[in-house]
Write a protein that holds these residues in place. Structure first.
Motif, PDB file in Angstrom:
ATOM      1  N   TYR A 198      50.750  39.094 -45.002  1.00  9.12           N
ATOM      2  CA  TYR A 198      49.515  39.710 -44.518  1.00  9.12           C
ATOM      3  C   TYR A 198      49.480  39.664 -42.990  1.00  9.12           C
ATOM      4  O   TYR A 198      50.190  38.883 -42.350  1.00  9.12           O
ATOM      5  N   SER A 199      48.607  40.489 -42.450  1.00  5.74           N
ATOM      6  CA  SER A 199      48.253  40.422 -41.036  1.00  5.74           C
ATOM      7  C   SER A 199      46.754  40.159 -40.963  1.00  5.74           C
ATOM      8  O   SER A 199      45.950  40.936 -41.483  1.00  5.74           O
ATOM      9  N   LEU A 200      46.378  39.037 -40.349  1.00  5.91           N
ATOM     10  CA  LEU A 200      44.974  38.697 -40.150  1.00  5.91           C
ATOM     11  C   LEU A 200      44.527  39.282 -38.816  1.00  5.91           C
ATOM     12  O   LEU A 200      45.089  38.962 -37.768  1.00  5.91           O
ATOM     13  N   GLN A 201      43.521  40.145 -38.858  1.00  2.00           N
ATOM     14  CA  GLN A 201      43.023  40.803 -37.649  1.00  2.00           C
ATOM     15  C   GLN A 201      41.602  40.329 -37.357  1.00  2.00           C
ATOM     16  O   GLN A 201      40.734  40.372 -38.235  1.00  2.00           O
ATOM     17  N   VAL A 202      41.367  39.873 -36.142  1.00  2.00           N
ATOM     18  CA  VAL A 202      40.034  39.466 -35.704  1.00  2.00           C
ATOM     19  C   VAL A 202      39.604  40.364 -34.549  1.00  2.00           C
ATOM     20  O   VAL A 202      40.325  40.501 -33.560  1.00  2.00           O
ATOM     21  N   HIS A 203      38.442  40.979 -34.712  1.00  2.00           N
ATOM     22  CA  HIS A 203      37.843  41.770 -33.641  1.00  2.00           C
ATOM     23  C   HIS A 203      36.884  40.858 -32.882  1.00  2.00           C
ATOM     24  O   HIS A 203      35.881  40.399 -33.423  1.00  2.00           O
ATOM     25  N   TYR A 204      37.201  40.598 -31.612  1.00  2.00           N
ATOM     26  CA  TYR A 204      36.368  39.745 -30.770  1.00  2.00           C
ATOM     27  C   TYR A 204      35.451  40.619 -29.912  1.00  2.00           C
ATOM     28  O   TYR A 204      35.894  41.586 -29.289  1.00  2.00           O
ATOM     29  N   ASN A 205      34.173  40.259 -29.901  1.00  2.00           N
ATOM     30  CA  ASN A 205      33.185  40.928 -29.060  1.00  2.00           C
ATOM     31  C   ASN A 205      32.722  39.905 -28.029  1.00  2.00           C
ATOM     32  O   ASN A 205      32.051  38.925 -28.357  1.00  2.00           O
ATOM     33  N   ASN A 206      33.089  40.132 -26.770  1.00  4.61           N
ATOM     34  CA  ASN A 206      32.892  39.136 -25.714  1.00  4.61           C
ATOM     35  C   ASN A 206      32.183  39.773 -24.519  1.00  4.61           C
ATOM     36  O   ASN A 206      32.770  39.931 -23.438  1.00  4.61           O
ATOM     37  N   PRO A 207      30.910  40.167 -24.686  1.00  5.62           N
ATOM     38  CA  PRO A 207      30.228  40.911 -23.613  1.00  5.62           C
ATOM     39  C   PRO A 207      29.996  40.094 -22.350  1.00  5.62           C
ATOM     40  O   PRO A 207      29.880  40.667 -21.262  1.00  5.62           O
ATOM     41  N   THR A 208      29.933  38.769 -22.484  1.00  5.13           N
ATOM     42  CA  THR A 208      29.719  37.945 -21.283  1.00  5.13           C
ATOM     43  C   THR A 208      31.022  37.475 -20.662  1.00  5.13           C
ATOM     44  O   THR A 208      31.012  36.707 -19.691  1.00  5.13           O
ATOM     45  N   LEU A 209      32.152  37.911 -21.215  1.00  2.00           N
ATOM     46  CA  LEU A 209      33.481  37.662 -20.648  1.00  2.00           C
ATOM     47  C   LEU A 209      33.788  36.169 -20.478  1.00  2.00           C
ATOM     48  O   LEU A 209      34.353  35.747 -19.463  1.00  2.00           O
ATOM     49  N   VAL A 210      33.410  35.373 -21.482  1.00  2.00           N
ATOM     50  CA  VAL A 210      33.788  33.954 -21.421  1.00  2.00           C
ATOM     51  C   VAL A 210      35.308  33.857 -21.486  1.00  2.00           C
ATOM     52  O   VAL A 210      35.974  34.654 -22.147  1.00  2.00           O
ATOM     53  N   ASN A 211      35.884  32.885 -20.787  1.00  2.00           N
ATOM     54  CA  ASN A 211      37.342  32.824 -20.674  1.00  2.00           C
ATOM     55  C   ASN A 211      37.925  31.460 -21.024  1.00  2.00           C
ATOM     56  O   ASN A 211      39.094  31.181 -20.726  1.00  2.00           O
ATOM     57  N   ASP A 212      37.129  30.595 -21.645  1.00  2.98           N
ATOM     58  CA  ASP A 212      37.603  29.233 -21.915  1.00  2.98           C
ATOM     59  C   ASP A 212      37.456  28.863 -23.392  1.00  2.98           C
ATOM     60  O   ASP A 212      37.263  27.698 -23.728  1.00  2.98           O
ATOM     61  N   VAL A 213      37.568  29.868 -24.286  1.00  2.53           N
ATOM     62  CA  VAL A 213      37.345  29.628 -25.708  1.00  2.53           C
ATOM     63  C   VAL A 213      38.660  29.756 -26.465  1.00  2.53           C
ATOM     64  O   VAL A 213      39.387  30.738 -26.321  1.00  2.53           O
ATOM     65  N   VAL A 214      38.967  28.753 -27.275  1.00  2.00           N
ATOM     66  CA  VAL A 214      40.111  28.786 -28.182  1.00  2.00           C
ATOM     67  C   VAL A 214      39.573  28.939 -29.600  1.00  2.00           C
ATOM     68  O   VAL A 214      38.745  28.142 -30.047  1.00  2.00           O
ATOM     69  N   ASP A 215      40.032  29.956 -30.296  1.00  2.00           N
ATOM     70  CA  ASP A 215      39.453  30.313 -31.593  1.00  2.00           C
ATOM     71  C   ASP A 215      40.391  30.025 -32.745  1.00  2.00           C
ATOM     72  O   ASP A 215      41.610  30.220 -32.642  1.00  2.00           O
ATOM     73  N   GLN A 216      39.806  29.592 -33.865  1.00  4.07           N
ATOM     74  CA  GLN A 216      40.526  29.446 -35.121  1.00  4.07           C
ATOM     75  C   GLN A 216      39.703  30.046 -36.258  1.00  4.07           C
ATOM     76  O   GLN A 216      39.596  29.467 -37.334  1.00  4.07           O
ATOM     77  N   SER A 217      39.117  31.217 -36.011  1.00  7.38           N
ATOM     78  CA  SER A 217      38.361  31.906 -37.056  1.00  7.38           C
ATOM     79  C   SER A 217      39.312  32.603 -38.016  1.00  7.38           C
ATOM     80  O   SER A 217      40.489  32.834 -37.715  1.00  7.38           O
ATOM     81  N   GLY A 218      38.795  32.962 -39.170  1.00  7.89           N
ATOM     82  CA  GLY A 218      39.617  33.651 -40.160  1.00  7.89           C
ATOM     83  C   GLY A 218      38.877  33.818 -41.468  1.00  7.89           C
ATOM     84  O   GLY A 218      37.639  33.952 -41.492  1.00  7.89           O
ATOM     85  N   LEU A 219      39.614  33.800 -42.567  1.00  4.17           N
ATOM     86  CA  LEU A 219      39.045  33.995 -43.894  1.00  4.17           C
ATOM     87  C   LEU A 219      39.430  32.838 -44.808  1.00  4.17           C
ATOM     88  O   LEU A 219      40.522  32.270 -44.684  1.00  4.17           O
ATOM     89  N   ARG A 220      38.540  32.525 -45.712  1.00  7.19           N
ATOM     90  CA  ARG A 220      38.823  31.563 -46.780  1.00  7.19           C
ATOM     91  C   ARG A 220      38.946  32.343 -48.089  1.00  7.19           C
ATOM     92  O   ARG A 220      38.013  33.048 -48.500  1.00  7.19           O
ATOM     93  N   LEU A 221      40.097  32.241 -48.715  1.00  8.82           N
ATOM     94  CA  LEU A 221      40.357  32.930 -49.974  1.00  8.82           C
ATOM     95  C   LEU A 221      40.210  31.937 -51.125  1.00  8.82           C
ATOM     96  O   LEU A 221      40.759  30.837 -51.082  1.00  8.82           O
ATOM     97  N   TYR A 222      39.468  32.349 -52.149  1.00  9.40           N
ATOM     98  CA  TYR A 222      39.347  31.555 -53.370  1.00  9.40           C
ATOM     99  C   TYR A 222      40.252  32.187 -54.423  1.00  9.40           C
ATOM    100  O   TYR A 222      40.182  33.399 -54.661  1.00  9.40           O
ATOM    101  N   TYR A 223      41.088  31.368 -55.067  1.00 12.24           N
ATOM    102  CA  TYR A 223      42.098  31.925 -55.949  1.00 12.24           C
ATOM    103  C   TYR A 223      42.281  31.046 -57.184  1.00 12.24           C
ATOM    104  O   TYR A 223      41.798  29.897 -57.251  1.00 12.24           O
ATOM    105  N   THR A 224      43.005  31.595 -58.157  1.00  7.97           N
ATOM    106  CA  THR A 224      43.268  30.880 -59.397  1.00  7.97           C
ATOM    107  C   THR A 224      44.648  31.256 -59.915  1.00  7.97           C
ATOM    108  O   THR A 224      45.121  32.378 -59.679  1.00  7.97           O
ATOM    109  N   ASP A 225      45.272  30.316 -60.616  1.00  6.40           N
ATOM    110  CA  ASP A 225      46.532  30.635 -61.302  1.00  6.40           C
ATOM    111  C   ASP A 225      46.277  31.040 -62.748  1.00  6.40           C
ATOM    112  O   ASP A 225      47.212  31.357 -63.479  1.00  6.40           O
ATOM    113  N   LYS A 226      44.998  31.019 -63.155  1.00  6.86           N
ATOM    114  CA  LYS A 226      44.617  31.527 -64.473  1.00  6.86           C
ATOM    115  C   LYS A 226      44.299  33.015 -64.313  1.00  6.86           C
ATOM    116  O   LYS A 226      43.162  33.400 -64.022  1.00  6.86           O
TER     117      LYS A 226
END
Length: 594
Positions: free
Chosen positions: A318-346
């Motif tokens: 997969y390719s995880l794509q994050v669209h960042y909206n940064n109107p105040t132009l902060v420049n000191d943020v390190v991000d680890q956002s994403g998705l949590r997938l719930y899955y089953t082997d059944k």
């Protein structure tokens, strides 16, 4: 069991940001449950209460609003219903002061982000307040009919999950622009008539986090960045639900939306890399999971799951794509956002599938400075393709996709010579607020022999839609245009992933009815290695059913069945969807888009 997939562990600061913050207001802190049986804390500063009043004619909805606006001495408060979570096309209700200094609810609408436009007919009524509760909260009640039959209003539909947007700010006299931290969106069923299904039980499933690997967010207003991931599954799993994970809380909320794109095979890249991805590279073009703030948990039907893992028909990369909206132009943020997938082997009874509909017309041109432009061809998925479907397909989501000039879009259904309820209509498309939407008919199916017609409208001269004077052509870049509906359905068909017209210069009114790894195509390519579009190979693809006739069928157009036959805000013709036929939007009122 819970897994996290990233190259580095979360920093302690990022973990702290994920901890729940203390709410400044609460459900039923200033209203009672007898009066308002429904309440949602849509933000730590905003509790929305509501009740349906069937004693009025027509039936109405009453809202009780409790907002922590302690930062403002004289606040205004806005609430509304949106197609997609943004302001474009939204129906808005604003607590403000009128010219005499009295508080009112202004019934408004918006065609773009900006100051709302007062409705010609005011259908919302302030019932009580505003009152100050304690040192911080503003509390008031207002009502409006469920269905106003007003072209400037949204219909509050039964058992429908509406996008709710909200904001508040200073100066009830002028409704000054709000700060980014004082706005948001969520999704709510405002008019439930059925017993809702039980909430998704996360404890029943395993989960895995797909996150950005400690990405330094650029100091840019908008930015799309991706990372390639490979799921650690040795056998097939079913993804049954997903939700967003944001590293941000409160005023520092830089995630606009998140998309996971499936790759049919291992991409030509390093797992864990980070790269700019606008447009998305060709090797990972299957939209699978889409999340935006306020969406909560997205759950698939109980008899279906998305196939993840190794093996034919499944997706491991997969390719995880994050669209960042940064109107105040902060420049000191390190991000680890994403998705949590719930899955089953059944494994469930059915695999979820993706079907690409639309118009693959790389020869269309949108004239610059035109007031509106409807794509010159209908994107037809013809009966000659759907007749190859082995069974009925249950539609789960539409995902309409255009670029910056896109204004509206629809996918219509022709069955047995008659037009039936459309799969979906996006009247006010906003490139920055894309997302999945349930079909208009929640029981929608695609039957063998149906014809699906997908069409787009573009507005090159509207400043809110990337005003440009030069011609615009088809392409993957945001300065070009597209017209696609990524349809989620089940049961999955292993041989057909696309059903759409090809470029007229290449195909002479043909549609492509195939998938990325269709064995029919692979065999023909081996037989004709010098190119798939030569005369002999094209004939072989026609004989195999890969290329099929895409003529527009003769059909009876969908007819209006209520007195709410209304026109759109834009000029006549802008929202015409189709060729000389009417399209009705199935709500309580059917809305002609002509």
């Amino acid at each position: 069991m819970h897994l996290q997939l990233s190259l580095t562990a979360r920093a302690a600061a990022a973990v702290a940001l994920l901890l729940p913050s203390v709410a400044a207001t609460a459900c039923y802190a200033n209203f009672n449950e007898t009066e308002f049986p429904h309440c949602s804390l849509i933000d730590n500063n905003f509790a929305l209460h509501w009740a349906i009043n069937n004693a009025t004619s027509p039936a109405s909805i009453v809202f009780g609003v409790d907002v922590n606006a302690s930062a403002f001495s004289d606040p205004w408060v806005g609430l509304g219903i949106s197609e997609n979570g943004g302001m474009s096309g939204a129906d808005l209700w604003i607590l403000k002061k009128n010219a005499t200094g009295s508080y009112v609810i202004q019934d408004s609408y918006a065609l773009t982000a900006g100051y709302p436009i007062p409705d010609t007919h005011q259908d919302a009524q302030l019932l009580e307040g505003p009152q100050k509760k304690g040192d911080s909260n503003t509390v008031f009640k207002f009502s409006r009919p469920l269905d106003t039959c007003d072209q400037e209003d949204a219909t509050i539909q039964s058992d429908f999950r509406h996008h709710i947007i909200w904001a508040f700010g200073e100066s009830a006299d002028s409704v000054a622009k709000h700060d980014v931290k004082n706005r948001g969106n969520t999704q709510l069923v405002l008019h439930p008539t059925k017993t809702p299904p039980p909430p998704f039980n996360k404890a029943l499933y395993e989960s895995i986090d797909i996150v950005m690997p400690s990405f330094h967010v650029p100091a840019q207003t908008t930015n799309y960045n991706c990372t390639h991931v490979a799921l650690p599954f040795s056998t097939k799993r079913h993804v049954v639900a997903f939700e967003g994970i944001s590293s941000f809380q409160g005023s520092l909320d830089l995630v606009h939306h998140i998309v996971m794109w499936a790759c049919p095979k291992a991409p030509n890249a390093t797992v864990g890399d980070v790269y700019e991805c606008l447009p998305q590279p060709d090797d990972c073009q299957h939209i699978t999971f889409v999340w935006a703030p306020g969406a909560g948990v997205t759950e698939y039907p109980s008899d279906a799951g998305f196939p993840a893992g190794p093996g034919d028909g499944n997706f491991l990369y997969y390719s995880l794509q994050v669209h960042y909206n940064n109107p105040t132009l902060v420049n000191d943020v390190v991000d680890q956002s994403g998705l949590r997938l719930y899955y089953t082997d059944k494994l469930r009874e059915n695999d979820i599938g993706m079907l690409l509909l639309g118009d693959d017309s790389d020869d269309f041109v949108i004239p610059g400075n035109s007031p509106d432009f409807t794509s010159t061809r209908d994107g037809i998925c013809p009966a000659t393709c759907t007749n190859q479907f082995a069974t009925d397909l249950k539609v789960v989501f539409n995902f309409f996709h255009m670029h910056g000039l896109g204004y509206n879009m629809s996918t219509r259904v022709i069955r047995d010579g008659n037009e039936i309820t459309p799969l979906g209509i996006r009247k006010h498309y906003d490139y920055h607020f894309q997302g999945s939407s349930v079909p208009i008919n929640p029981l929608a199916v695609i039957k063998p022999g149906d014809t699906l017609i997908t069409k787009c409208t573009y507005i090159p001269t509207d400043a809110s839609h990337a005003n440009r004077s030069a011609n615009t052509t088809y392409g993957a870049g945001t300065d070009a245009e597209m017209c696609f509906n990524f349809l989620t359905y089940y049961p999955a068909m292993p041989g057909i992933g696309s059903c759409m017209q090809m470029s007229s210069a290449k195909s002479n009114n043909l549609a492509y009815c195939s998938s990325d790894h269709d064995p029919r195509v692979e065999l023909i390519q081996k037989q004709y290695p010098n190119g798939t579009m030569k005369k002999e190979s094209m004939q072989a693809m026609k004989d195999a059913g890969v290329l099929v006739n895409a003529s527009m069928p003769v059909f009876v157009a969908l007819k209006e069945v209520s007195q709410c036959a209304l026109t759109d805000q834009k000029a006549s013709g802008v929202v015409e969807i189709g060729v000389s036929v009417s399209v009705a939007l199935f709500m309580v009122c059917l809305v002609y888009l002509m």
